[in-house]
Design a protein around this motif. Structure first.
Motif, PDB file in Angstrom:
ATOM      1  N   GLN A   1       9.648   1.140  18.968  1.00 25.33           N
ATOM      2  CA  GLN A   1      10.931   1.643  18.460  1.00 25.33           C
ATOM      3  C   GLN A   1      11.093   1.339  16.977  1.00 25.33           C
ATOM      4  O   GLN A   1      11.581   2.186  16.207  1.00 25.33           O
ATOM      5  N   ALA A   2      10.649   0.156  16.551  1.00 28.51           N
ATOM      6  CA  ALA A   2      10.726  -0.205  15.140  1.00 28.51           C
ATOM      7  C   ALA A   2       9.791   0.667  14.299  1.00 28.51           C
ATOM      8  O   ALA A   2      10.138   1.087  13.183  1.00 28.51           O
ATOM      9  N   LEU A   3       8.610   0.964  14.825  1.00 30.65           N
ATOM     10  CA  LEU A   3       7.694   1.843  14.103  1.00 30.65           C
ATOM     11  C   LEU A   3       8.281   3.236  13.920  1.00 30.65           C
ATOM     12  O   LEU A   3       8.130   3.856  12.851  1.00 30.65           O
ATOM     13  N   ARG A   4       8.967   3.727  14.939  1.00 31.81           N
ATOM     14  CA  ARG A   4       9.595   5.040  14.819  1.00 31.81           C
ATOM     15  C   ARG A   4      10.637   5.021  13.702  1.00 31.81           C
ATOM     16  O   ARG A   4      10.721   5.961  12.898  1.00 31.81           O
ATOM     17  N   ARG A   5      11.421   3.970  13.629  1.00 31.44           N
ATOM     18  CA  ARG A   5      12.439   3.869  12.572  1.00 31.44           C
ATOM     19  C   ARG A   5      11.784   3.774  11.200  1.00 31.44           C
ATOM     20  O   ARG A   5      12.238   4.428  10.237  1.00 31.44           O
ATOM     21  N   VAL A   6      10.727   2.998  11.085  1.00 28.74           N
ATOM     22  CA  VAL A   6      10.036   2.842   9.804  1.00 28.74           C
ATOM     23  C   VAL A   6       9.443   4.173   9.342  1.00 28.74           C
ATOM     24  O   VAL A   6       9.549   4.541   8.158  1.00 28.74           O
ATOM     25  N   CYS A   7       8.836   4.893  10.253  1.00 29.36           N
ATOM     26  CA  CYS A   7       8.243   6.185   9.881  1.00 29.36           C
ATOM     27  C   CYS A   7       9.307   7.184   9.450  1.00 29.36           C
ATOM     28  O   CYS A   7       9.111   7.950   8.498  1.00 29.36           O
ATOM     29  N   ASP A   8      10.442   7.185  10.124  1.00 23.04           N
ATOM     30  CA  ASP A   8      11.536   8.072   9.713  1.00 23.04           C
ATOM     31  C   ASP A   8      12.069   7.685   8.338  1.00 23.04           C
ATOM     32  O   ASP A   8      12.344   8.548   7.499  1.00 23.04           O
ATOM     33  N   GLN A   9      12.180   6.397   8.110  1.00 22.18           N
ATOM     34  CA  GLN A   9      12.722   5.909   6.838  1.00 22.18           C
ATOM     35  C   GLN A   9      11.812   6.255   5.670  1.00 22.18           C
ATOM     36  O   GLN A   9      12.294   6.622   4.583  1.00 22.18           O
ATOM     37  N   HIS A  10      10.494   6.180   5.869  1.00 20.21           N
ATOM     38  CA  HIS A  10       9.540   6.366   4.778  1.00 20.21           C
ATOM     39  C   HIS A  10       8.845   7.730   4.815  1.00 20.21           C
ATOM     40  O   HIS A  10       7.930   7.965   4.006  1.00 20.21           O
ATOM     41  N   ASP A  11       9.255   8.621   5.706  1.00 23.74           N
ATOM     42  CA  ASP A  11       8.632   9.939   5.849  1.00 23.74           C
ATOM     43  C   ASP A  11       7.130   9.808   6.119  1.00 23.74           C
ATOM     44  O   ASP A  11       6.292  10.433   5.476  1.00 23.74           O
ATOM     45  N   LEU A  12       6.790   8.983   7.087  1.00 26.53           N
ATOM     46  CA  LEU A  12       5.416   8.794   7.523  1.00 26.53           C
ATOM     47  C   LEU A  12       5.216   9.455   8.884  1.00 26.53           C
ATOM     48  O   LEU A  12       6.176   9.679   9.632  1.00 26.53           O
TER      49      LEU A  12
ATOM     50  N   GLN B   1       6.790   6.918  26.303  1.00 25.81           N
ATOM     51  CA  GLN B   1       8.083   7.350  26.841  1.00 25.81           C
ATOM     52  C   GLN B   1       8.865   6.188  27.440  1.00 25.81           C
ATOM     53  O   GLN B   1      10.092   6.277  27.577  1.00 25.81           O
ATOM     54  N   TRP B   2       8.202   5.086  27.770  1.00 23.60           N
ATOM     55  CA  TRP B   2       8.923   3.896  28.219  1.00 23.60           C
ATOM     56  C   TRP B   2       9.788   3.325  27.099  1.00 23.60           C
ATOM     57  O   TRP B   2      10.778   2.634  27.363  1.00 23.60           O
ATOM     58  N   ALA B   3       9.431   3.628  25.841  1.00 26.10           N
ATOM     59  CA  ALA B   3      10.207   3.142  24.701  1.00 26.10           C
ATOM     60  C   ALA B   3      11.269   4.144  24.252  1.00 26.10           C
ATOM     61  O   ALA B   3      12.031   3.856  23.324  1.00 26.10           O
ATOM     62  N   GLY B   4      11.313   5.305  24.890  1.00 29.68           N
ATOM     63  CA  GLY B   4      12.324   6.300  24.546  1.00 29.68           C
ATOM     64  C   GLY B   4      12.143   6.923  23.175  1.00 29.68           C
ATOM     65  O   GLY B   4      13.123   7.330  22.544  1.00 29.68           O
ATOM     66  N   ILE B   5      10.897   7.004  22.703  1.00 31.72           N
ATOM     67  CA  ILE B   5      10.632   7.588  21.392  1.00 31.72           C
ATOM     68  C   ILE B   5       9.694   8.774  21.525  1.00 31.72           C
ATOM     69  O   ILE B   5       9.134   9.023  22.598  1.00 31.72           O
ATOM     70  N   GLN B   6       9.527   9.503  20.429  1.00 38.52           N
ATOM     71  CA  GLN B   6       8.531  10.566  20.346  1.00 38.52           C
ATOM     72  C   GLN B   6       7.654  10.333  19.123  1.00 38.52           C
ATOM     73  O   GLN B   6       8.157   9.977  18.060  1.00 38.52           O
ATOM     74  N   PRO B   7       6.356  10.550  19.243  1.00 36.37           N
ATOM     75  CA  PRO B   7       5.483  10.482  18.076  1.00 36.37           C
ATOM     76  C   PRO B   7       5.524  11.797  17.304  1.00 36.37           C
ATOM     77  O   PRO B   7       6.081  12.796  17.773  1.00 36.37           O
ATOM     78  N   ASP B   8       4.898  11.784  16.128  1.00 36.50           N
ATOM     79  CA  ASP B   8       4.685  13.020  15.381  1.00 36.50           C
ATOM     80  C   ASP B   8       3.347  13.655  15.722  1.00 36.50           C
ATOM     81  O   ASP B   8       3.190  14.874  15.633  1.00 36.50           O
ATOM     82  N   VAL B   9       2.384  12.823  16.090  1.00 42.83           N
ATOM     83  CA  VAL B   9       1.042  13.272  16.452  1.00 42.83           C
ATOM     84  C   VAL B   9       0.587  12.444  17.654  1.00 42.83           C
ATOM     85  O   VAL B   9       0.707  11.221  17.638  1.00 42.83           O
TER      86      VAL B   9
ATOM     87  N   HIS C   1       0.853  -1.200   0.000  1.00 43.43           N
ATOM     88  CA  HIS C   1       0.000   0.000   0.000  1.00 43.43           C
ATOM     89  C   HIS C   1       0.886   1.246   0.000  1.00 43.43           C
ATOM     90  O   HIS C   1       1.119   1.865   1.052  1.00 43.43           O
ATOM     91  N   PRO C   2       1.369   1.660  -1.146  1.00 46.96           N
ATOM     92  CA  PRO C   2       2.295   2.795  -1.208  1.00 46.96           C
ATOM     93  C   PRO C   2       1.665   4.135  -0.844  1.00 46.96           C
ATOM     94  O   PRO C   2       2.397   5.120  -0.657  1.00 46.96           O
ATOM     95  N   ASN C   3       0.324   4.191  -0.705  1.00 43.20           N
ATOM     96  CA  ASN C   3      -0.335   5.450  -0.339  1.00 43.20           C
ATOM     97  C   ASN C   3      -0.407   5.687   1.164  1.00 43.20           C
ATOM     98  O   ASN C   3      -0.941   6.706   1.602  1.00 43.20           O
ATOM     99  N   ILE C   4       0.102   4.754   1.973  1.00 42.86           N
ATOM    100  CA  ILE C   4       0.090   4.952   3.425  1.00 42.86           C
ATOM    101  C   ILE C   4       0.939   6.169   3.782  1.00 42.86           C
ATOM    102  O   ILE C   4       2.094   6.286   3.362  1.00 42.86           O
ATOM    103  N   THR C   5       0.345   7.085   4.544  1.00 47.76           N
ATOM    104  CA  THR C   5       1.055   8.299   4.952  1.00 47.76           C
ATOM    105  C   THR C   5       1.256   8.390   6.461  1.00 47.76           C
ATOM    106  O   THR C   5       1.988   9.258   6.928  1.00 47.76           O
ATOM    107  N   ALA C   6       0.587   7.498   7.225  1.00 51.02           N
ATOM    108  CA  ALA C   6       0.707   7.557   8.683  1.00 51.02           C
ATOM    109  C   ALA C   6       0.437   6.182   9.280  1.00 51.02           C
ATOM    110  O   ALA C   6      -0.302   5.375   8.709  1.00 51.02           O
ATOM    111  N   ILE C   7       1.046   5.930  10.424  1.00 50.51           N
ATOM    112  CA  ILE C   7       0.796   4.730  11.226  1.00 50.51           C
ATOM    113  C   ILE C   7       0.161   5.195  12.529  1.00 50.51           C
ATOM    114  O   ILE C   7       0.713   6.041  13.242  1.00 50.51           O
ATOM    115  N   PHE C   8      -1.015   4.634  12.833  1.00 51.07           N
ATOM    116  CA  PHE C   8      -1.857   5.140  13.914  1.00 51.07           C
ATOM    117  C   PHE C   8      -2.185   3.994  14.861  1.00 51.07           C
ATOM    118  O   PHE C   8      -2.774   2.989  14.460  1.00 51.07           O
TER     119      PHE C   8
END
Length: 404
Positions: free
Chosen positions: A206-217, A238-246, A180-187
């Motif tokens: 943590q893996a989702l954060r890396r994937v979103c950074d890699q694909h600009d999601l 915050q237990w995972a040491g990441i930040q969301p975009d939204v 699905h190349p039209n995916i723009t966000a993971i929610f």
């Protein structure tokens, strides 16, 4: 009291299967009904009453605000919006905030941000990845993002544009992105609430954060129920040491006053521009004062640490008390973090709602067979022990009956 009965309020739309209990007042983690009976509140208004009932610092602050100004409109500056937004950005590390009235509205705004983010990048048909077990609300869009056929029934056609995958399966996420190349966000919810208190694993987040950074999601984490200190940190991610975009918020942010918020990081902070979104009641002075006072009191009273400590004590007491039932499989698992706990049984558990109330304890049952505990963050160790002392025998007796 064995099961919910039809409402005795004929002019109220029958959208709830209520118990025949009318509450009159509360104090701390306790509430009283109109017959004078007392209950230990293990539900906290469904994770809403962060400071319990009638908190001695919150009540006078809200009384003062009501006497001063309840509502104006967003045609004018609301200084308390900036105060609360600054606090939320400080504790989250994010950039700015949109205020609304509820978790549903916060999630709806997040979905609009995701679509606008896609359109701004030339994607005319943006899609959002969502997850099995999710619950994001009951509007048509958030209902469509939710993974519950029971609440879908009768409301089709659902809104298109959602791609659903299993939780905690990064391989499925990557496969869906290829398909699905039209995916723009993971929610997703950092901890699914209505879906049965199911946490997203730290390594998965943590893996989702890396994937979103890699694909600009956009990584959009629904913290409506698990945020605002409930797990022992301000936000469960915050237990995972990441930040969301939204990050949609609501429930505990106003300690009972209706409020919602969407907190955005730099990637999403300026997607919405004047005219793209709005609200009449959102961000009004009363709700903003409730949010400011809630966060201030939480810091003053050390409620994040209390949620972590007392939540761990309650979880341990439940695991110890139900050890035999866990070993036999009657209790599938006691899970969760801080003061957001679920006890999954091997059978539908709806009858326990009324049985617990009869024993003087308020709980909820979600996902058909998960007992959910989301009490106020002021819960004491003694009160946690009382919850376990009431609930463990009820569960044992319930499981001793023949399985349906």
């Amino acid at each position: 009291m064995n099961a919910p009965v039809p409402s005795s309020e004929p002019q109220v739309m029958q959208t709830y299967g209520r118990l025949p209990i009318a509450l009159s007042h509360g104090k701390g983690c306790w509430v009283w009904d109109t017959n004078g009976r007392r209950y230990l509140d293990g539900l906290g208004g469904i994770a809403v009453n962060t400071l319990g009932h009638a908190h001695p610092k919150l009540v006078p602050a809200l009384q003062e605000q009501i006497a001063r100004l309840i509502h104006t409109s967003n045609y004018y500056l609301v200084p308390l919006q900036q105060q609360l937004a600054a606090k939320l950005c400080e504790i989250s590390g994010l950039a700015n905030v949109f205020f609304c009235n509820s978790g549903l509205e916060a999630n709806e705004a997040a979905l609009k941000i995701a679509r606008k983010f896609g359109h701004d990048r030339g994607n005319s048909s943006p899609e959002v990845m969502v997850f099995e077990g999710a619950f994001h609300g009951r509007s048509i869009a958030t209902l469509s993002a939710t993974a519950n056929p029971k609440i879908h029934a009768g409301f089709g056609p659902l809104v298109p544009g959602f791609v659903r995958v299993p939780l905690n399966d990064i391989a499925a996420v990557e496969a869906a992105l290829k398909a699905h190349p039209n995916i723009t966000a993971i929610f997703l919810e950092t901890i699914q609430g209505e879906g049965g208190v199911n946490p997203a694993r730290i390594e998965f987040l943590q893996a989702l954060r890396r994937v979103c950074d890699q694909h600009d999601l956009l990584l959009m984490l629904d913290e409506v129920q698990c945020g605002i200190g409930r797990t022992g940190k301000w936000f469960a991610h915050q237990w995972a040491g990441i930040q969301p975009d939204v990050m949609p918020l609501a429930k505990g942010l106003g300690s009972g006053v209706p409020i919602g918020a969407v907190v955005c990081g730099p990637r999403a902070a300026h997607v919405m521009q004047p005219g793209n979104h709005g609200t009449t009641f959102g961000g009004n002075p009363l709700a903003m004062r409730a949010g400011v006072e809630t966060l201030t009191i939480m810091v003053e009273e050390g409620l994040l640490a209390n949620a972590a400590q007392v939540g761990a004590e309650l979880k341990a007491a439940l695991q110890q008390g139900l050890a035999g039932e866990i070993a036999s499989g009657g209790v599938v698992e006691v899970r969760g973090q801080g003061l957001m706990l679920g006890i999954e049984l091997d059978r539908p558990a709806g009858a326990l709602l009324a049985q617990a109330a009869e024993a003087g304890l308020m709980i909820s049952v979600t996902a058909d067979r998960v007992i959910r505990l989301v009490p106020a963050l002021i819960l004491s160790s003694d009160e946690a022990a009382q919850i376990a002392a009431i609930l463990v025998p009820l569960v044992k007796a319930f499981l001793a009956q023949p399985k349906p």
